[in-house]
Design a protein around this motif. Structure first.
Motif: not given
Length: 318
Positions: A14-15, A219-229
């Motif tokens: 999600v850029f 990746i939500q904007l810049w946040r590296i996550n293990p999942c979409c939420p």
């Protein structure tokens, strides 16, 4: 579990949270006033992506609402990966026309998913036939199959395709996830027995080791996550850290290993939090994402150091 984190099957990015719509159930607060990150940040994130990615999904927000940035991202992806990576776009389709579609194809996009064919979005699916004509005019084949599930052979055989889906009472309305505007409007799913970690877009298999769902990170904007939420605290910052190094670190952290197994109620076993205690709290909170948030907040100092870097198993147990 994977050993080589410089190769991912799928990366969902999600850029932008800028969007032409303002849906009540949007889990990431996308709207005409949604958050954005800079061109330079996006270029740095692509530089920090793994050397090999089978498919990159660009989403929002609405990608076409930030079209200048979208074009720059596509050019950078093409420069880095050439034709070795399948590029997909998730869009509500509201802003799409033949000229924009052809430009996206020319810049390497080969799969389009229209994520708004339902009664909860602004157009309520009314453009579906018009969109079908637009795709047909550019030689994009319509299909009901999901390229994320069908895998590499499907993608190789259908190099230019589109599909559609939308929110329903059972799935994606309220995001199901207790996040964003879904929380604000109190339309998140209140079902402690539903383990979102195990579904596609959940955390399960983000580190690999399973064959039934894709190995995907978000990746939500810049946040590296293990999942979409996304977890309450991200695993890392893609603007500043190599994604492969962040994932390698996560693979040595017992909390994130449990998320990879789709077992969020077992995250605290190494910290003295029993599965029974976790289940009782999850029942109280009524949503596994909220339990995950609660657990990470309560145990932040044991899971991350003062700089937000994940501790590994040996460091915590030692």
């Amino acid at each position: 579990m994977k050993k080589d984190f410089n190769h991912l099957q799928s990366l969902y990015w999600v850029f932008t949270q800028l969007c032409n719509d303002d849906c009540d159930h949007c889990y990431n607060d996308s709207s005409p006033f949604g958050k954005r990150i800079s061109h330079d940040d996006c270029m740095a994130i692509i530089d920090n992506m793994p050397d090999r990615i089978d498919r990159i999904i660009l989403s929002g927000g609405e990608p076409l609402a930030d079209i200048k940035l979208l074009h720059a991202i596509l050019d950078k992806i093409q420069e880095k990966y050439q034709d070795a990576t399948q590029v997909m776009i998730q869009t509500n389709g509201d802003l799409l026309n033949e000229e924009k579609l052809q430009t996206l194809i020319d810049k390497g996009v080969s799969r389009f998913d229209i994520a708004s064919i339902d009664r909860y979005h602004k157009k309520a699916g009314s453009r579906l036939m018009e969109l079908a004509d637009i795709f047909e005019s550019c030689g994009v084949v319509g299909t009901e199959k999901d390229p994320l599930i069908e895998g590499e052979h499907y993608l190789a055989e259908n190099s230019l395709s589109w599909g559609y889906w939308g929110a329903s009472e059972e799935m994606w309305l309220g995001g199901n996830w207790a996040r964003g505007k879904a929380m604000k409007h109190d339309i998140w799913m209140k079902d402690p027995d539903h383990n979102f970690c195990t579904i596609l877009s959940g955390a399960r298999n983000f580190l690999g080791g399973y064959d039934d769902i894709p190995n995907e990170i978000s990746i939500q904007l810049w946040r590296i996550n293990p999942c979409c939420p996304g977890t309450h605290f991200p695993m890392g910052d893609a603007r500043k850290q190599k994604v492969s190094e962040v994932l390698n670190r996560a693979s040595k952290n017992f909390v994130f290993k449990m998320l990879n197994d789709g077992e969020p109620l077992k995250m605290g076993l190494e910290l003295g939090v029993s599965e029974e205690e976790a289940k009782a709290k999850n029942d109280e909170l009524k949503n596994i994402c909220l339990y995950c948030d609660h657990f990470l907040k309560c145990n932040k100092d044991k899971i991350f150091d003062e700089n937000g870097v994940m501790a590994d198993v040996e460091e915590v147990q030692g």
